[in-house]
Design an enzyme around this catalytic site. Sequence first.
Site, PDB file in Angstrom:
ATOM      1  N   PRO A   1       0.659  -1.053   0.051  1.00  0.00           N
ATOM      2  CA  PRO A   1       0.136  -0.112  -0.235  1.00  0.00           C
ATOM      3  C   PRO A   1       0.714   1.364  -0.084  1.00  0.00           C
ATOM      4  CG  PRO A   1      -0.040  -1.137   1.996  1.00  0.00           C
ATOM      5  CD  PRO A   1       0.738  -1.990   1.394  1.00  0.00           C
TER       6      PRO A   1
ATOM      7  N   ASP B   1       3.696   1.894 -11.305  1.00  0.00           N
ATOM      8  CA  ASP B   1       2.504   2.646 -11.326  1.00  0.00           C
ATOM      9  C   ASP B   1       2.930   3.877 -10.360  1.00  0.00           C
ATOM     10  OD1 ASP B   1       1.380   1.321 -13.077  1.00  0.00           O
ATOM     11  OD2 ASP B   1       0.150   0.049 -11.490  1.00  0.00           O
TER      12      ASP B   1
ATOM     13  N   LYS C   1      -0.217   7.343 -14.058  1.00  0.00           N
ATOM     14  CA  LYS C   1      -0.792   8.766 -14.403  1.00  0.00           C
ATOM     15  C   LYS C   1       0.075   9.993 -13.479  1.00  0.00           C
ATOM     16  CE  LYS C   1      -5.318   8.502 -14.002  1.00  0.00           C
ATOM     17  NZ  LYS C   1      -6.596   8.811 -13.622  1.00  0.00           N
TER      18      LYS C   1
ATOM     19  N   GLY D   1       1.105  -1.202  -7.170  1.00  0.00           N
ATOM     20  CA  GLY D   1       0.449  -0.436  -6.108  1.00  0.00           C
ATOM     21  C   GLY D   1      -0.363  -1.783  -5.218  1.00  0.00           C
ATOM     22  N   GLY D   2      -0.305  -2.149  -3.984  1.00  0.00           N
ATOM     23  CA  GLY D   2      -1.012  -2.987  -3.690  1.00  0.00           C
ATOM     24  C   GLY D   2      -0.935  -4.372  -3.920  1.00  0.00           C
ATOM     25  N   ASP D   3      -2.038  -5.149  -4.154  1.00  0.00           N
ATOM     26  CA  ASP D   3      -1.737  -6.429  -4.759  1.00  0.00           C
ATOM     27  C   ASP D   3      -2.155  -6.269  -6.329  1.00  0.00           C
ATOM     28  OD1 ASP D   3      -1.971  -9.664  -4.096  1.00  0.00           O
ATOM     29  OD2 ASP D   3      -3.505  -9.024  -5.703  1.00  0.00           O
TER      30      ASP D   3
ATOM     31  N   MET E   1     -11.065   3.586  -5.325  1.00  0.00           N
ATOM     32  CA  MET E   1     -11.393   4.514  -6.364  1.00  0.00           C
ATOM     33  C   MET E   1     -12.663   5.205  -6.037  1.00  0.00           C
ATOM     34  SD  MET E   1     -10.089   2.224  -9.624  1.00  0.00           S
ATOM     35  CE  MET E   1     -10.383   0.641  -8.868  1.00  0.00           C
TER      36      MET E   1
HETATM   37  N1  SAH Z   1      -4.081  -2.918  -6.570  1.00  0.00           N
HETATM   38  C1  SAH Z   1      -4.394  -1.740  -5.544  1.00  0.00           C
HETATM   39  C2  SAH Z   1      -5.709  -1.197  -5.957  1.00  0.00           C
HETATM   40  C3  SAH Z   1      -5.494  -0.223  -7.302  1.00  0.00           C
HETATM   41  S1  SAH Z   1      -7.001   0.687  -7.527  1.00  0.00           S
HETATM   42  C4  SAH Z   1      -4.394  -2.584  -4.262  1.00  0.00           C
HETATM   43  O1  SAH Z   1      -4.459  -3.710  -4.114  1.00  0.00           O
HETATM   44  O2  SAH Z   1      -4.496  -1.769  -3.298  1.00  0.00           O
HETATM   45  C5  SAH Z   1      -6.340   2.124  -6.872  1.00  0.00           C
HETATM   46  C6  SAH Z   1      -7.044   2.521  -5.456  1.00  0.00           C
HETATM   47  O3  SAH Z   1      -6.421   1.733  -4.506  1.00  0.00           O
HETATM   48  C7  SAH Z   1      -6.901   4.112  -5.098  1.00  0.00           C
HETATM   49  O4  SAH Z   1      -7.950   4.943  -5.915  1.00  0.00           O
HETATM   50  C8  SAH Z   1      -7.543   3.988  -3.571  1.00  0.00           C
HETATM   51  O5  SAH Z   1      -8.956   3.619  -3.561  1.00  0.00           O
HETATM   52  C9  SAH Z   1      -6.644   2.548  -3.224  1.00  0.00           C
HETATM   53  N2  SAH Z   1      -5.307   2.742  -2.669  1.00  0.00           N
HETATM   54  C10 SAH Z   1      -4.296   2.517  -3.215  1.00  0.00           C
HETATM   55  N3  SAH Z   1      -3.178   2.704  -2.350  1.00  0.00           N
HETATM   56  C11 SAH Z   1      -3.606   3.410  -1.341  1.00  0.00           C
HETATM   57  C12 SAH Z   1      -3.316   4.002  -0.193  1.00  0.00           C
HETATM   58  N4  SAH Z   1      -1.919   4.078   0.127  1.00  0.00           N
HETATM   59  N5  SAH Z   1      -3.968   4.666   0.764  1.00  0.00           N
HETATM   60  C13 SAH Z   1      -5.555   4.544   0.323  1.00  0.00           C
HETATM   61  N6  SAH Z   1      -5.997   4.102  -0.650  1.00  0.00           N
HETATM   62  C14 SAH Z   1      -5.070   3.603  -1.436  1.00  0.00           C
END
Ligand code: SAH
Length: 242
Positions: A10, A33, A55, A86-88, A169
């Site tokens: 995250p 990303d 972006k 980002g994230g998974d 999102m």
């Molecule tokens: N694959 C990512 C999500 C991608 S969609 C995951 O698993 O986290 C992008 C959305 O993820 C953003 O619009 C927001 O809602 C969320 N997001 C990603 N990183 C974040 C963070 N550090 N804090 C809060 N929301 C986050």
Amino acid sequence: MNVTLIGAGPGDAELMTIKGMNRLKEADVVLYDRLVGEDIIAMIPDTVEKICVGKHTGKHPVPQEEIGSLMASKAKQGLHVVRLKGGDPFVFGRGGEELEILCENNIPFEVIPGISSSIAAGICAGIPLTHRDYSSSLHIITGHVKRNGQLDIDFKSLSGLKGTLVILMGIAALEHICTGFLEAGMNPQTPAAIVENATLKSQRKFIGTLETLFELSQRNQVVSPSVVIIGNVCTLSDKLGI
Ligand code: SAH
């Protein structure tokens, strides 16, 4: 493997997996990303080619097909390509679509999971996403508005489930999302939360109700990336949060 798709977590660099970090060190080229933590990008050696495909203010992201073909052409040159997301990568990350392009090109790949913001945001805000007294199911939903201007959310069904709703999102369309649930019959007093920049130093959290959440976000000028959480578990935030 020619391509490794890695979930960077995250934002906080310490939340990236050891396996992901090890593969990142072996990369020849990294495509990343916007949501990948700056500290993680800073760890990539200068000798590695870094390509930002996300972006940036005033600019459009590189189209998905272009990212796929860029990965494929670099991999065909014999380079170890790391695709860092980002994230998974499989939670609203379009990781599946990119892998399909690699499959079409017979390029071997590996996927390393990451901690999704959908899970991490609640933890950062002291909100257990499930709790035996409050919620027995968890639903991760996109609040992204489709090209036709519509949200793809089944408000009626989700309202009836009484589980925890986690919306990614969702900031741009927050007013419509809250109205959608209210019109579907959800209690206006349902606890709700927003976690902005979860796991980063700039993290902020706002706790309200379904009825007050949009106004709360406006007043505090909440920006993306933020996670919206709706459900009774949000009441625990004051007790368990920092
Ligand atoms: N694959 C990512 C999500 C991608 S969609 C995951 O698993 O986290 C992008 C959305 O993820 C953003 O619009 C927001 O809602 C969320 N997001 C990603 N990183 C974040 C963070 N550090 N804090 C809060 N929301 C986050």
